[in-house]
Design an enzyme around this catalytic site. Structure first.
Site, PDB file in Angstrom:
ATOM      1  N   GLY A  31       0.640  -1.264  -0.070  1.00  0.00           N
ATOM      2  CA  GLY A  31      -0.028   0.154  -0.136  1.00  0.00           C
ATOM      3  C   GLY A  31       0.717   1.210  -0.069  1.00  0.00           C
ATOM      4  N   LEU A  33       0.908   3.559  -2.223  1.00  0.00           N
ATOM      5  CA  LEU A  33       1.709   3.552  -3.554  1.00  0.00           C
ATOM      6  C   LEU A  33       2.362   4.850  -3.829  1.00  0.00           C
ATOM      7  CD1 LEU A  33      -0.962   1.296  -5.511  1.00  0.00           C
ATOM      8  CD2 LEU A  33       0.702   0.613  -4.172  1.00  0.00           C
ATOM      9  N   HIS A  34       3.297   4.511  -4.902  1.00  0.00           N
ATOM     10  CA  HIS A  34       4.398   5.572  -5.451  1.00  0.00           C
ATOM     11  C   HIS A  34       4.590   5.542  -6.843  1.00  0.00           C
ATOM     12  CE1 HIS A  34       7.650   3.186  -4.508  1.00  0.00           C
ATOM     13  NE2 HIS A  34       7.345   3.305  -3.100  1.00  0.00           N
ATOM     14  N   HIS A  37       5.636   1.929  -7.682  1.00  0.00           N
ATOM     15  CA  HIS A  37       4.801   0.681  -7.959  1.00  0.00           C
ATOM     16  C   HIS A  37       4.056   0.985  -9.175  1.00  0.00           C
ATOM     17  CE1 HIS A  37       4.607   1.152  -3.275  1.00  0.00           C
ATOM     18  NE2 HIS A  37       5.010   0.058  -3.416  1.00  0.00           N
ATOM     19  N   GLY A 147      10.395  -4.420  -7.613  1.00  0.00           N
ATOM     20  CA  GLY A 147      11.207  -3.380  -7.824  1.00  0.00           C
ATOM     21  C   GLY A 147      12.593  -3.884  -7.132  1.00  0.00           C
ATOM     22  N   LYS A 149      14.585  -2.047  -5.360  1.00  0.00           N
ATOM     23  CA  LYS A 149      14.824  -1.287  -4.042  1.00  0.00           C
ATOM     24  C   LYS A 149      15.163  -2.181  -2.763  1.00  0.00           C
ATOM     25  CE  LYS A 149      11.993   1.517  -1.728  1.00  0.00           C
ATOM     26  NZ  LYS A 149      10.974   2.612  -1.160  1.00  0.00           N
TER      27      LYS A 149
END
Length: 281
Positions: A31, A33-34, A37, A147, A149
């Site tokens: 959740g 989200l950015h 995402h 991702g 990261k």
């Protein structure tokens, strides 16, 4: 786009889609989200016939009182963002139903769930691997998009899928960064301008280490010292973790050899803890 809150409904739909030979891609999220995402979602839609975004707000640390309610309250905002991508389904089951406190099963990936960032978030990677295993069972994707990261989550996921013979391809995308180099994350909007300037130093320090590696430096201690020299003078930065590890096993390295390696870092700035990494290969 359909938002699915019920596990049985999601299972039934996934079973039907697979029976119709529909290629499913899953983008698992916590959740908030950015842009990172959303990039994963768009990539998943290019790879598959149907894309599913799961929203499961697992807490990295010990949840504060009312924390899950606050996380769940962001669902409306997340759904609004996802509408713009054209994603097919959002799977957002209530956390206390999908990961009940009474559950007796945990998925531990030995040698991976306890390394790297684990001391910063005790138990989180076991909770994440357990929840991910359940998500793969329920949504039955052929493709899983992550991702880069969080290199620990990527390594855990790859090993989990391999060891359990789950018929799913793990696809990773490069870190999405802001214009100042900061890795996209949920905490940026709450940062002050000064904290933001400090956060921008992280990637610059990692890039310098990568340049040194490219020039022939293979001693991990020397590479890490170059990062510390750039970050420690900034009083608002506290380095919580800094290490050079094998990309697949996450084993700490003293000297970088032929196997792909990466430098990973976690820092605290104000109330935010940021993670980042860069390849050394």
């Amino acid at each position: 786009m359909e938002v699915i809150r019920n596990v049985a409904r999601m299972q039934h739909l996934a079973h039907r889609l697979r029976g119709e030979r529909t290629r499913i891609a899953l983008v698992p999220t916590r959740g908030h989200l950015h842009d990172g995402h959303l990039a994963l979602v768009r990539h998943a839609m290019r790879l598959a016939d149907v894309a599913i975004v799961s929203i499961l707000p697992l807490a990295k640390g010990v949840p504060r009182e009312g924390g899950e309610k606050r996380l769940s309250a962001t669902l409306t905002h997340d759904v609004e963002l996802l509408i713009s991508t054209g994603v097919n389904y959002v799977f957002a089951p209530p956390l206390d139903e999908f990961c009940p406190a009474t559950a007796a099963t945990e998925v531990v990936v030995r040698g991976l769930t306890e390394r790297l960032f684990s001391p910063l978030w005790p138990g989180y990677y076991v909770r994440a691997s357990t929840a991910l295993t359940a998500l793969l069972q329920v949504t039955a994707p052929e493709i899983l998009c992550l991702g880069q990261k969080d290199p620990q989550l990527v390594a855990v996921t790859r090993r989990l899928v391999s060891d359990l013979h789950i018929p799913c391809q793990v696809v990773t995308l490069p870190i999405v960064r802001e214009r100042d180099g900061i890795a996209a994350c949920r905490g940026l909007s709450a940062m002050s301008e000064q904290e933001r300037r400090a956060a921008a130093l992280i990637y610059k320090a990692l890039e310098k280490a990568q340049v040194l590696f490219g020039a022939g430096e293979r001693d991990a201690a020397n590479l890490m010292e170059s990062v510390r020299e750039q970050l420690e003078p900034e009083p608002s930065i506290r380095i919580d973790y800094l290490g050079v590890v094998d990309r697949e096993t996450l084993e700490p390295l003293a000297t970088i050899g032929d196997s792909p390696a990466l430098m990973a870092i976690a820092v605290t700035i104000g109330r935010a803890r940021l993670i980042d990494n860069i390849a050394l290969e």
